[in-house]
Design a protein around this motif. Sequence first.
Motif, mmCIF file in Angstrom:
data_model
loop_
_atom_site.group_PDB
_atom_site.id
_atom_site.type_symbol
_atom_site.label_atom_id
_atom_site.label_comp_id
_atom_site.label_asym_id
_atom_site.label_seq_id
_atom_site.Cartn_x
_atom_site.Cartn_y
_atom_site.Cartn_z
ATOM 1 N N SER A 35 59.969 69.948 -13.317
ATOM 2 C CA SER A 35 59.087 69.996 -12.143
ATOM 3 C C SER A 35 58.993 68.630 -11.485
ATOM 4 O O SER A 35 59.013 68.523 -10.250
ATOM 5 C CB SER A 35 57.694 70.491 -12.541
ATOM 6 O OG SER A 35 57.779 71.795 -13.070
ATOM 7 N N ASP A 51 51.562 71.649 -13.030
ATOM 8 C CA ASP A 51 51.263 72.852 -13.827
ATOM 9 C C ASP A 51 52.475 73.255 -14.678
ATOM 10 O O ASP A 51 53.505 73.659 -14.136
ATOM 11 C CB ASP A 51 50.886 73.989 -12.876
ATOM 12 C CG ASP A 51 50.513 75.270 -13.632
ATOM 13 O OD1 ASP A 51 50.742 75.321 -14.866
ATOM 14 O OD2 ASP A 51 49.990 76.189 -12.993
ATOM 15 N N PRO A 52 52.369 73.123 -16.000
ATOM 16 C CA PRO A 52 53.530 73.372 -16.860
ATOM 17 C C PRO A 52 53.954 74.839 -16.918
ATOM 18 O O PRO A 52 55.037 75.143 -17.414
ATOM 19 C CB PRO A 52 53.076 72.874 -18.239
ATOM 20 C CG PRO A 52 51.599 72.907 -18.200
ATOM 21 C CD PRO A 52 51.193 72.691 -16.771
ATOM 22 N N LEU A 54 54.062 76.862 -14.190
ATOM 23 C CA LEU A 54 54.406 77.326 -12.846
ATOM 24 C C LEU A 54 55.916 77.389 -12.676
ATOM 25 O O LEU A 54 56.613 76.394 -12.840
ATOM 26 C CB LEU A 54 53.801 76.379 -11.807
ATOM 27 C CG LEU A 54 53.902 76.842 -10.354
ATOM 28 C CD1 LEU A 54 53.111 78.137 -10.150
ATOM 29 C CD2 LEU A 54 53.364 75.764 -9.432
ATOM 30 N N ASP A 75 62.589 76.064 -9.959
ATOM 31 C CA ASP A 75 62.040 75.242 -11.043
ATOM 32 C C ASP A 75 61.532 76.208 -12.111
ATOM 33 O O ASP A 75 60.437 76.743 -11.992
ATOM 34 C CB ASP A 75 60.911 74.373 -10.465
ATOM 35 C CG ASP A 75 60.173 73.594 -11.541
ATOM 36 O OD1 ASP A 75 60.776 73.327 -12.600
ATOM 37 O OD2 ASP A 75 58.994 73.259 -11.310
HETATM 38 MG MG MG Z 1 57.523 72.625 -14.993
#
Ligand code: MG
Length: 187
Positions: A35, A51-52, A54, A75
Amino acid sequence: GIFGKGKTCNSAAAPDKTPAECNLVLLGVMGCGKSALTVKFLTKRFISEYDPHLEDIYSSEEKVDQQPVTVRVMDTCDQEGPVNSERYLSWASAFLVVYSIDNMESFKGCQLYLQTLALHNKTFNPQTPIILLGNKLDMDRYRQVTPCDGELLASRFGCLFFEVSACLDFLSVQHVFYEAVRRARHG
Ligand code: MG
Ligand code: GDP
């Protein structure tokens, strides 16, 4: 996928009319910086907290070697390695398989992705180019994966190989994304 499938990175198909399109997919274990790299490429900025969980697709109008191209970046975020890979396998014009140079586990995680992609490339023509990308080059002091490790793995799977940092210079990150576009264009 919402953009339909197909290798659309072919600018020769319709010269001067529809702009070329290129779908890039970032893969790799959680925390390797997919990201951060995506945001850097799109905005030139480093966003340290993202936001991990997303997963999304972003679009950007770029010019690569004087030719306009719509670059779409998926992503991804996988909890446990390459599962549900159908969502990107045929959509992608090129893959960026990312690890973090300060984390050996993330490097090992790449191998599963590369195996999945190699299997896909065996049955899919034309071949979808793959770039192996070591991220967090600014963490060189804590390096667990040598450049040699990266090059060796890349050569085993016939990929290009780069090391970058999402929090250092923008142009190095842009260069990698543009190389992916070039590979996708020229097969
Ligand atoms: Mg990410
Ligand atoms: P993702 O799960 O692969 O999307 O990883 P993120 O982009 O969310 O990044 C995970 C963590 O690593 C975050 O705390 C980021 O700030 C950090 N990070 C990402 N890229 C870099 C980098 O190039 N250098 C450093 N030092 N940290 C990074």
